[in-house]
Design a protein around this motif. Structure first.
Motif: not given
Length: 411
Positions: A30, A33, A36-37, A60, A297-298, A302, A305-306, A352
């Motif tokens: 969770e 993301p 990462e951002s 990854r 997961e996606e 995720r 997150a987009h 995010p």
């Protein structure tokens, strides 16, 4: 890349905080993301006892180091801060280990399973001069913080009441045994009250005087799946928080832009209940699908997150702030402010999901700013959680002694 004189005139690159994560399960899936951002954070290491998720993590993030023990990660000199996303019963020992290793710490909710553990965590952080952030609650989110700013402005007058109602499918989601065992920090009360308690404490100033509460366990799992609590603040402000995690009705159906489809459709929820009743659900496979690299997961962690989706109550529920001259609650992309001159939809900018916790860690560890949701704040929220369970056992009001106020300079 710019070279020569122009390069010397440019601003120095931003300092990045080197972060390791202990526990690569669903909690990590969770928060990853957000990590990462966020350019200010550099993910450098991970530790877990599950070889599958550890291998997937390294595939990854191939530049990272992986460890099969927390001790190995905490001994890594490249790791400056540690995010603890282990099962709840390990939060305390892992935080003390990291602090004693000179690492800054963010610990997921609940902070610990007892006040004694929480005190040990606070003492270790203070003794070693490291930041301790009690993370993963909706109290960090921009709409809640904007409600607090409006209250402090005096626009709506004095705060009069705080209410939060959540109806979710929490009890139908895949669970390990320790997530349900109340003796190991499992069940809805331990795992979900921090969202609502942290939120109302932030809005109410932080100082809860007493708690009268009850919780329920009526299947399909042998764990608490419902609670309701009456909190009274030191200044007399009342607050009612409640969460029903059995998934028949969802709180998001209460908002005009919501629906009956949450993580699962109504039909899927009915199917899960039947599988739990006859013990035919493959719990481990369903759980692994949510971990890093898993099939779900996606979709679950995720997709948000987009792009920014309209706010939904989720596990926090519908929050209503009542003041002398108006009320506030969430709108799809901000907050509704109800006052004597009418109602306005006040937009709230959001980055995010869950970057606010990372920002607070970065500000403390790199820039030397205060930790607002520090260990003592987290211990005060934990005290309310424990009081809810004690009130149920004793059938009486529980008075608190570890409460702290939120710093006035927050926001």
């Amino acid at each position: 890349m710019t070279t020569g004189e122009n390069a010397t005139s440019q601003q120095a690159p931003q300092r990045r905080l080197k972060l390791g994560i202990i526990g690569c399960g669903v909690g990590a899936a969770e928060i990853l993301p957000a990590m990462e951002s966020m350019e200010k954070v550099e993910l450098v290491a991970a530790a877990d006892v599950n070889p599958r998720v550890l291998q997937t993590f390294h595939e990854r993030y191939p530049w990272t180091k992986t460890y099969d023990t927390a001790e190995g990660l905490c001994a890594d000199p490249d790791v400056e801060a540690v995010w603890i996303a282990t099962p709840n019963k390990y939060h305390g020992p892992m935080a003390v280990l990291a602090a004693n290793s000179g690492k800054h710490v963010v610990v997921e909710k609940p902070m610990a399973t007892s006040l004694e553990e929480a005190e040990q965590m606070v003492e270790a952080a203070e003794r070693n001069g490291v930041a301790l952030v009690a993370g993963h609650t909706f109290g960090f989110t921009p709409p809640i913080r904007q409600m607090r700013r409006i209250m402090k402005s005096g626009e709506l007058g004095k705060l009069q009441a705080l209410n939060a109602w959540s109806y979710s499918d929490w009890m139908l989601r895949p669970r390990t045994g320790e997530e349900l065992n109340i003796n190991e920090g499992g069940g809805l009360v331990y795992r979900q009250t921090p969202h609502q308690v942290d939120t109302v404490r932030l809005l109410g100033g932080g100082l809860v005087r007493s708690v009268r509460a009850s919780y329920g366990d009526w299947g399909p799992r042998d764990a608490p799946g419902f609670y309701v609590a009456y909190l009274e603040f030191e200044d007399g402000t009342p607050s009612i928080i409640t969460h029903n995690g059995y998934g028949y009705f969802l709180a998001q159906e209460l908002v005009a832009w919501g629906s009956s489809v949450g993580r699962y459709t109504m039909e899927e929820r009915a199917s899960i209940r039947k599988a739990l009743a006859n013990d035919s659900r493959d719990e481990e496979s369903a759980k692994d699908a949510l971990r890093i690299g898993g099939a779900d997961e996606e979709r679950v962690f995720r997709s948000q997150a987009h792009e920014r989706n309209p706010w939904l109550p989720s596990d926090l529920g519908v929050v209503v702030v009542t003041c002398e001259r108006g009320d506030m609650r969430h709108s799809p992309y901000g907050i509704y402010v109800y006052g004597d001159e009418g109602t306005r939809d006040e937009p709230v900018e959001e980055g995010p999901y869950r970057q606010e916790e990372l920002q607070e860690l970065y500000d403390a560890a790199v820039e030397g700013k205060p930790v607002y949701h520090n260990g003592r704040w987290g211990m005060a929220t934990l005290e309310v959680t424990l009081a809810i369970m004690e009130s149920q056992r004793k059938h009486e009001e529980i008075y608190l002694s570890h409460q702290v106020a939120m710093r006035e300079d927050y926001d």
